[in-house]
Design an enzyme around this catalytic site. Structure first.
Site, short mmCIF file in Angstrom:
data_model
loop_
_atom_site.label_atom_id
_atom_site.label_comp_id
_atom_site.label_asym_id
_atom_site.label_seq_id
_atom_site.Cartn_x
_atom_site.Cartn_y
_atom_site.Cartn_z
CE LYS A 189 0.81 1.26 4.41
NZ LYS A 189 1.42 2.20 4.95
CG ASP A 203 -0.97 -0.52 7.84
OD1 ASP A 203 -1.86 0.09 7.92
OD2 ASP A 203 0.34 -0.29 7.84
#
Ligand code: C5P
Length: 310
Positions: free
Chosen positions: A12, A146
């Protein structure tokens, strides 16, 4: 017959990363916008009948990843993901996990979280747990802030620790150049450096919100606009811990990038290009500068964690 199940989970970048004052549990409240990139961690899971969890690690072909510091014991996030899943569903079998890393280690791109996400999906299938995606996301949140986004993928707003996700609208494909460093930065150290720098915050945290310009640029699929409004509160702290990152950002500017930003807690610098061709040109500039240990291109938004069918 024992079968091997494969899953892949994306890296990401944070298009916006706004960080509030530390909470009592040590975490910081975030307002963040994630975009998943098509750099993958792959986990292969093969059940074993002795209850043991074993890990081996490899580097994906051509990926600029140094795995020498990756632990192969209970501290590995893929190991912890398998263990958590086994305990949650009362699984007696063990598993062999083979992790193939395509995302820089300690690079601010959630590579470790992607290992956990891929391990959850691969083990859930290999052990035939019948777990739903939302059950896996809840387990993932226990492993790291995350992990839920790595399962989810695409583009999403993250609140809380970054694990409370809302899908965001996005149009088209964005092209990125990633300038990586072999030496990583520790995420807690970068957050602590931010706290040291802004001991007194002038604005009330609850007033922070998602940047409407980021949302509009995503909806329009407009890389030039998106590049202008990338923000990351951890960028200053990351640069003060690794000053050469500021030079990497300057090289990206000089190559006419739409925007450039330290990715998450760094030290990877993510550079947004107008097109795939423009990304290749920027990558050439960054390589020539010798300020990064490796330079790769990627695009987003990519899918979340999925099984890889043979
Ligand atoms: O959740 P994860 O283990 O990935 O987080 C690593 C570290 O990053 C935490 O221990 C904490 O120091 C920091 N962190 C934070 N606030 C967040 C996310 C991470 O302070 N929202």
């Amino acid at each position: 017959m024992t079968r091997t199940v494969r899953a892949k989970a994306p890296a990401k970048v944070n298009l916006q990363l706004t960080v509030g004052p530390p909470r009592e549990d040590g975490y910081h409240p975030l307002v963040t916008v994630f975009q998943a990139l098509d750099l993958w961690e792959v986990v292969e899971a093969t059940p074993r009948d002795d209850g043991e969890i074993r890990i081996t690690v490899d580097v994906a072909a051509g990926a600029p990843v140094d795995v020498s510091g990756v632990p192969l014991d209970e501290s590995n996030l893929a190991w912890r993901a398998a263990d958590l899943l086994a305990r949650h569903y009362g699984i007696g079998d063990g598993i062999d996990l083979h992790v193939i890393k395509g995302v820089p280690v300690a690079g601010g791109m959630a590579g470790g979280s992607a290992d956990a996400a891929a391990a959850l999906v691969a083990c859930a299938e290999a052990w035939d747990t019948g777990a739903t995606r939302s059950e896996l996301a809840a387990l993932g949140a226990q492993l790291g802030a995350d992990v839920p986004f790595s399962l989810h993928g695409h583009t999403a707003v993250g609140l809380g620790r970054g694990d409370e996700l809302t899908p965001a609208m996005s149009h088209g494909e964005f092209h990125w150049v990633l300038a990586t460093q072999t030496t990583g930065l520790s995420t807690p150290t970068v957050f602590a450096e931010l706290d040291r720098r802004i001991a007194v915050r002038e604005q009330v945290w609850s007033e922070f919100e998602v940047d409407r310009e980021v949302m509009a640029a995503l909806m329009a699929g407009d890389a030039v606009e998106l590049g202008r409004c990338l923000t990351n509160d951890l960028e200053g702290p990351a640069i003060s811990l690794m000053p050469r990152l500021s030079d990497v950002l300057d090289v990206a500017d000089g190559a006419d990038a739409c925007g450039a930003i330290v990715s998450g807690s760094g030290p990877t610098v993510a550079v947004l290009a107008r097109s795939r061709q423009h990304a290749l040109t920027i990558a050439a500039h960054l390589r020539a500068s010798r300020l990064a240990d490796a330079v790769v291109t990627a695009s987003g938004p990519a899918s979340g964690t999925v099984l890889i069918q043979d």
